[in-house]
Design a protein around this motif. Sequence first.
Motif, PDB file in Angstrom:
ATOM      1  N   ASP A  46      65.965  55.682  -8.318  1.00  0.00           N
ATOM      2  CA  ASP A  46      65.173  56.997  -7.270  1.00  0.00           C
ATOM      3  C   ASP A  46      65.874  56.847  -6.304  1.00  0.00           C
ATOM      4  N   THR A  47      66.264  55.737  -5.474  1.00  0.00           N
ATOM      5  CA  THR A  47      66.843  55.191  -4.459  1.00  0.00           C
ATOM      6  C   THR A  47      67.926  56.545  -4.603  1.00  0.00           C
ATOM      7  N   PRO A  48      68.441  57.021  -2.974  1.00  0.00           N
ATOM      8  CA  PRO A  48      69.821  57.404  -2.405  1.00  0.00           C
ATOM      9  C   PRO A  48      70.967  56.609  -2.846  1.00  0.00           C
ATOM     10  N   ILE A  49      72.239  57.066  -3.912  1.00  0.00           N
ATOM     11  CA  ILE A  49      73.384  56.620  -3.727  1.00  0.00           C
ATOM     12  C   ILE A  49      74.461  55.412  -2.789  1.00  0.00           C
ATOM     13  N   GLU A  50      74.187  55.944  -1.877  1.00  0.00           N
ATOM     14  CA  GLU A  50      74.573  55.835  -1.006  1.00  0.00           C
ATOM     15  C   GLU A  50      74.178  54.431  -0.185  1.00  0.00           C
ATOM     16  N   THR A  51      71.986  54.360  -0.279  1.00  0.00           N
ATOM     17  CA  THR A  51      71.587  53.554   0.055  1.00  0.00           C
ATOM     18  C   THR A  51      72.087  52.081  -1.402  1.00  0.00           C
ATOM     19  N   LEU A  52      72.124  52.412  -2.397  1.00  0.00           N
ATOM     20  CA  LEU A  52      72.521  50.865  -3.539  1.00  0.00           C
ATOM     21  C   LEU A  52      73.811  50.966  -2.830  1.00  0.00           C
ATOM     22  N   VAL A  53      74.834  51.346  -2.744  1.00  0.00           N
ATOM     23  CA  VAL A  53      75.901  51.189  -2.035  1.00  0.00           C
ATOM     24  C   VAL A  53      76.426  49.982  -1.053  1.00  0.00           C
ATOM     25  N   ALA A  54      75.353  50.787  -0.163  1.00  0.00           N
ATOM     26  CA  ALA A  54      75.457  49.981   1.454  1.00  0.00           C
ATOM     27  C   ALA A  54      74.396  47.760   0.811  1.00  0.00           C
ATOM     28  N   ALA A  55      74.277  47.786  -0.035  1.00  0.00           N
ATOM     29  CA  ALA A  55      73.885  46.684  -0.312  1.00  0.00           C
ATOM     30  C   ALA A  55      74.730  45.749  -1.773  1.00  0.00           C
ATOM     31  N   PRO A  56      75.952  45.121  -1.054  1.00  0.00           N
ATOM     32  CA  PRO A  56      76.583  44.283  -2.568  1.00  0.00           C
ATOM     33  C   PRO A  56      76.231  44.738  -3.684  1.00  0.00           C
ATOM     34  N   ALA A  57      74.821  43.958  -3.871  1.00  0.00           N
ATOM     35  CA  ALA A  57      74.976  43.382  -5.220  1.00  0.00           C
ATOM     36  C   ALA A  57      74.291  44.702  -6.091  1.00  0.00           C
ATOM     37  N   LEU A  99      70.826  54.950 -17.552  1.00  0.00           N
ATOM     38  CA  LEU A  99      69.838  55.354 -15.885  1.00  0.00           C
ATOM     39  C   LEU A  99      69.013  53.995 -16.508  1.00  0.00           C
ATOM     40  N   ALA A 100      68.670  53.711 -17.567  1.00  0.00           N
ATOM     41  CA  ALA A 100      67.959  52.862 -18.210  1.00  0.00           C
ATOM     42  C   ALA A 100      68.847  51.041 -17.690  1.00  0.00           C
ATOM     43  N   LYS A 101      69.810  51.162 -18.481  1.00  0.00           N
ATOM     44  CA  LYS A 101      70.473  49.885 -18.072  1.00  0.00           C
ATOM     45  C   LYS A 101      70.968  49.622 -16.203  1.00  0.00           C
ATOM     46  N   VAL A 102      71.250  50.633 -15.810  1.00  0.00           N
ATOM     47  CA  VAL A 102      71.080  49.661 -13.876  1.00  0.00           C
ATOM     48  C   VAL A 102      69.616  49.519 -13.371  1.00  0.00           C
ATOM     49  N   GLN A 103      68.562  50.337 -13.349  1.00  0.00           N
ATOM     50  CA  GLN A 103      67.438  50.224 -13.395  1.00  0.00           C
ATOM     51  C   GLN A 103      66.480  48.979 -13.600  1.00  0.00           C
ATOM     52  N   ALA A 104      67.386  48.308 -14.647  1.00  0.00           N
ATOM     53  CA  ALA A 104      66.842  47.181 -15.382  1.00  0.00           C
ATOM     54  C   ALA A 104      67.741  45.696 -14.040  1.00  0.00           C
ATOM     55  N   ASP A 105      69.444  46.624 -14.198  1.00  0.00           N
ATOM     56  CA  ASP A 105      70.039  45.538 -13.229  1.00  0.00           C
ATOM     57  C   ASP A 105      68.914  45.580 -11.646  1.00  0.00           C
ATOM     58  N   LEU A 106      69.260  46.680 -11.502  1.00  0.00           N
ATOM     59  CA  LEU A 106      68.435  47.291  -9.757  1.00  0.00           C
ATOM     60  C   LEU A 106      67.061  45.901  -9.918  1.00  0.00           C
ATOM     61  N   ALA A 107      66.090  46.047 -11.207  1.00  0.00           N
ATOM     62  CA  ALA A 107      64.770  45.380 -11.085  1.00  0.00           C
ATOM     63  C   ALA A 107      65.133  44.093 -10.792  1.00  0.00           C
ATOM     64  N   ALA A 108      66.054  43.825 -11.747  1.00  0.00           N
ATOM     65  CA  ALA A 108      66.258  42.375 -12.327  1.00  0.00           C
ATOM     66  C   ALA A 108      67.212  41.601 -10.492  1.00  0.00           C
ATOM     67  N   LEU A 109      67.634  42.128  -9.268  1.00  0.00           N
ATOM     68  CA  LEU A 109      68.071  41.985  -8.446  1.00  0.00           C
ATOM     69  C   LEU A 109      66.901  41.005  -7.306  1.00  0.00           C
ATOM     70  N   PRO A 110      66.613  39.836  -6.418  1.00  0.00           N
ATOM     71  CA  PRO A 110      65.809  39.259  -5.789  1.00  0.00           C
ATOM     72  C   PRO A 110      66.022  40.202  -4.715  1.00  0.00           C
ATOM     73  N   GLN A 111      65.014  40.493  -3.726  1.00  0.00           N
ATOM     74  CA  GLN A 111      65.062  41.056  -2.788  1.00  0.00           C
ATOM     75  C   GLN A 111      65.811  41.032  -1.295  1.00  0.00           C
ATOM     76  N   SER A 112      65.767  39.913  -1.533  1.00  0.00           N
ATOM     77  CA  SER A 112      67.268  38.938  -0.438  1.00  0.00           C
ATOM     78  C   SER A 112      68.592  39.346  -0.982  1.00  0.00           C
ATOM     79  N   LEU A 113      69.180  40.103  -1.918  1.00  0.00           N
ATOM     80  CA  LEU A 113      70.190  39.779  -2.317  1.00  0.00           C
ATOM     81  C   LEU A 113      70.347  41.472  -2.806  1.00  0.00           C
ATOM     82  N   ALA A 114      69.702  41.993  -3.249  1.00  0.00           N
ATOM     83  CA  ALA A 114      69.687  43.775  -3.001  1.00  0.00           C
ATOM     84  C   ALA A 114      69.904  44.342  -1.441  1.00  0.00           C
ATOM     85  N   SER A 115      69.381  43.989   0.068  1.00  0.00           N
ATOM     86  CA  SER A 115      69.978  44.196   1.056  1.00  0.00           C
ATOM     87  C   SER A 115      70.810  43.955   1.183  1.00  0.00           C
ATOM     88  N   ARG A 116      71.285  42.174   0.933  1.00  0.00           N
ATOM     89  CA  ARG A 116      72.775  41.680   2.151  1.00  0.00           C
ATOM     90  C   ARG A 116      73.942  42.668   1.209  1.00  0.00           C
TER      91      ARG A 116
END
Length: 116
Positions: A46-57, A99-116
Amino acid sequence: MPTIRPVVVAAILTLVGGNAALAQSEPVPPPPAEAAPAPSPALSIDTPIETLVAAPAAKAALDADIPGLTTHPAYDKFKRESLRTLAPKFGGAITDKDLAKVQADLAALPQSLASR
């Protein structure tokens, strides 16, 4: 030299004296405590794609799960949308399984990695 009228002097003294008395009688409240910054919201489909792309992980997860999405010629037209809203517009190219695969992968990212 002009003289100050006694009424003006009395008013000034009353104001200065009144404020000093007020300052002495009422304790000064402490400054408000700095609020701790709110935690970053978790990344999801549900996060905008450009926000996802901005986080390298998160971009790496997107590239692995839906190859070609971030390099699609129309990327600039849909980057502000979420994957959930974009999927139906791709005519089945992005499935519920994707979508389920992406959601699972995003949920598995530690917040510190997701925002870098």
